[in-house]
Every structure is written in C-alpha cells, then in structure tokens.
Enzyme design. Structure first.
Site, PDB file in Angstrom:
ATOM      1  N   GLN A  75      -5.377  -2.008   9.453  1.00 53.94           N
ATOM      2  CA  GLN A  75      -5.098  -3.274   8.777  1.00 53.94           C
ATOM      3  C   GLN A  75      -5.691  -4.432   9.591  1.00 53.94           C
ATOM      4  OE1 GLN A  75      -3.522  -3.692   5.693  1.00 53.94           O
ATOM      5  NE2 GLN A  75      -4.214  -5.806   5.951  1.00 53.94           N
TER       6      GLN A  75
ATOM      7  N   ASP B  69     -11.927   2.194   3.781  1.00 54.06           N
ATOM      8  CA  ASP B  69     -12.306   0.823   3.445  1.00 54.06           C
ATOM      9  C   ASP B  69     -13.821   0.656   3.329  1.00 54.06           C
ATOM     10  OD1 ASP B  69     -10.138  -0.893   3.048  1.00 54.06           O
ATOM     11  OD2 ASP B  69      -9.717  -1.027   5.190  1.00 54.06           O
TER      12      ASP B  69
ATOM     13  N   LYS C  55       0.845  -1.200   0.000  1.00 55.60           N
ATOM     14  CA  LYS C  55       0.000   0.000   0.000  1.00 55.60           C
ATOM     15  C   LYS C  55       0.882   1.252   0.000  1.00 55.60           C
ATOM     16  CE  LYS C  55      -3.845  -2.337   2.194  1.00 55.60           C
ATOM     17  NZ  LYS C  55      -4.436  -2.865   3.412  1.00 55.60           N
TER      18      LYS C  55
END
Ligand code: NAD
Length: 285
Positions: free
Chosen positions: A93, A116, A49
C-alpha cells in the site's frame, strides 16, 4: 445533461462475475497486502480491499507494520510471499513512509505477483503493449469507457496528470487503443487550450475545481480520477466542477462513485488473472 458513468454499479457487477469465476477454480485466489504506518486513507483503502476479497471469495492476508519497521524486514516479508504458493498477488500500500525507498520494495515483488503492475518489468511490457495486467485505475477507466461504448480509436484524449500510477499508464492504454494522447501536467503553459480539444478528458491532478465548464469541449467524455477532501464539507470531491461540466459533457464520472469503485474492482480482476496464470489456466505460467 450528460450520462453519468456509474462506476459503483459497474464495479458491483464485475465483482459478481469475478466471484463466479473464482468459485470454479481449483483453489481460492490469494492476495497479500503490506501496510506500513497509520495513514487513515491507506487504512481505509486496505479495509475496503479486504471487504472486496471476501465478496469475491479470495484469500486475503494483511501484514500491518508500524512505521518503525525496517526496509529489510519489509523485504524479508515480500520475499516469503513471493515463494508462498497460496499467494497470487502481493500489494504494497502506497505511499510508504518518506524514509523508505518505494522503488526498492516494489522491485522486490516477483513480477508474476505484481498485482498493481508497478514493477519495472511490467511497466516495460506495458510500453511494448504485451502486458498481462495494467494498473488498476487506468484499466478500470478503460473498462468503464468500453461498457458505455465510448470509442477511443481516432479520438483526441487529454490526460491531465502524469503520475506513474495513473497518468502515464492511462496515456499508454489510450495510445494502445489508437487514441491521440496529449499529456498535461504542472508545467503545461495553457491547460485550457489543451483540455478544450479533448474528446476524452481524463483528470488526475488532485486539484479541486481545476476543470471548469469553459475548459471542456461540448460532447466530451469526462473522467475525474481525483479524490480531494473538501476543506469545508469534509466530503470527497474531484478535480472537475461537476455541476458546471455535467451540462456540457456527453458522459461524466461522479466523485465518489465513478473511478474509485472501478479501481477496486480491477484489483480483484488482477488477482484473478494472476491466480489463473499461476494455476496454468493462462499462458505465461
Ligand atoms: P500525483 O500527485 O502523483 O500526480 C498529480 C499530477 O497532476 C502530476 O503529474 C502533476 O504534474 C499534475 N498536476 C498537478 N497540478 C496540476 C495543474 N494545476 N495543472 C495540470 N496538471 C497538474 O497524483 P496521483 O497519484 O496521480 O493522483 C491524482 C489524483 O487522483 C489524487 O487526487 C488521488 O487521490 C487520485 N487517485 C484516485 C484513484 C481512484 O481510484 N479514484 C486512484 C489513484 C489516485
């Protein structure tokens, strides 16, 4: 022989467009990533990322915590990032260590920084069909279907897996595009009877070799989301027996090189979208 859905090439071209668009903005889009513990897969995802952020010209900040970190400390960091004007997206995460409440941490992220799209408010917006963002894996698959002109409207779409991050939102996205959606999961009594109906078959079970040739309708588009580590070769493989199914399907994703790169590209797209909204360039700021 089916057409291979080349997620790697498509993702590279999407990142190029994102970079061009980001360069025209008044400031760099910014993302903060919170990583807890030393899970090698999570560390690799976070590293990738960060690489993508550099390529897209984004600001990226990593908060790397030991697995002894308290929930309170994590929540404190999320709260600071929620208030930081240089940060457009906050990503935790997953998975977090088992002793932590993922839900509590995710719900602490400001919905307008929830890159997200896992926050319950954003999930509710998805259900209503007016969400600005979708989770990265389903939106990456939707972009891939569009790019290869694979229609969803009026098609039978079978989703194997019903997780909150892949299966459920993927089904909602297909429904929004007027697909007829069948969800399958561990309790589905005759999986093959369901998958054989699919014009579009999307598989996210995490079970290597689950989908054999006789479970696929000739001419179907087959999307394999899974990333299983083959116990013999150590390489990543999907849930679909690629070598068998490629001769039956009209379209198929490889693993790796299919859904994975698209998921990463959609994260960058989501950061850009949030940044544009924070800069007042999209409605809802
Ligand atoms: P999960 O474990 O949360 O959910 C798995 C789902 O599959 C469950 O709903 C379960 O009921 C269903 N399932 C399991 N075995 C089944 C079976 N035999 N028959 C029918 N259904 C079955 O997993 P997840 O987080 O949704 O991830 C699924 C897979 O996708 C994993 O391999 C994961 O690594 C991968 N993944 C890949 C990406 C990517 O970008 N490529 C992103 C997210 C997840």
């Amino acid at each position: 022989m089916s057409t291979i859905l080349d997620g790697k090439a498509l993702a590279a071209s999407i990142r190029g467009k994102i970079r061009e668009e980001a360069a025209r903005l008044p400031r760099r889009p910014g993302i903060a990533v919170l990583l807890v513990g030393e899970d090698p897969a999570s560390e690799l995802y976070v590293k990738n990322k960060a690489k993508d952020c550099v390529e897209c010209g984004f600001l990226s900040q990593l908060f790397d915590f030991p697995d002894t970190v308290s929930e309170e400390e994590l929540l404190g960091t999320v709260s600071k990032l929620n208030a930081d004007p240089a940060i457009d997206g906050v990503l935790v995460q997953l998975p977090l260590p088992a002793c932590m409440s993922e839900r509590r941490i995710i719900e602490a992220i400001a919905p307008e920084k929830d890159v997200d799209a896992f926050h319950p408010l954003n999930v509710g917006r998805m259900v209503h069909g007016d969400s600005l963002l979708w989770p990265c894996t389903p939106s990456g698959i939707a972009v891939m279907l569009d790019s290869y002109a694979i229609p969803v409207d009026g098609k039978i779409c079978v989703m194997v897996g019903r997780s909150d991050i892949v299966g459920k939102p993927m089904g909602l996205l297909l429904l929004r595009r007027h697909g007829t959606v069948i969800y399958c999961h561990r309790h589905t009594p005759d999986l093959a009877a369901m998958t054989r109906q699919a014009d579009i078959l999307i598989v996210a079970a995490g079970r290597q070799g689950l989908i054999r040739a006789d479970m696929v309708k000739p001419g179907a588009a087959v999307v394999d989301v899974a990333m299983n580590r083959d116990p013999v070769t150590g390489k990543f493989t999907g849930d679909v027996c690629f070598d068998e199914v490629k001769d039956i399907a009209s379209f198929i994703t490889p693993v790796p090189g299919g859904v994975g790169p698209m998921t990463r590209a959609m994260l960058m797209q989501n950061v850009l979208t949030l940044a544009k909204r924070h800069m007042g360039l999209l409605p809802g700021a």
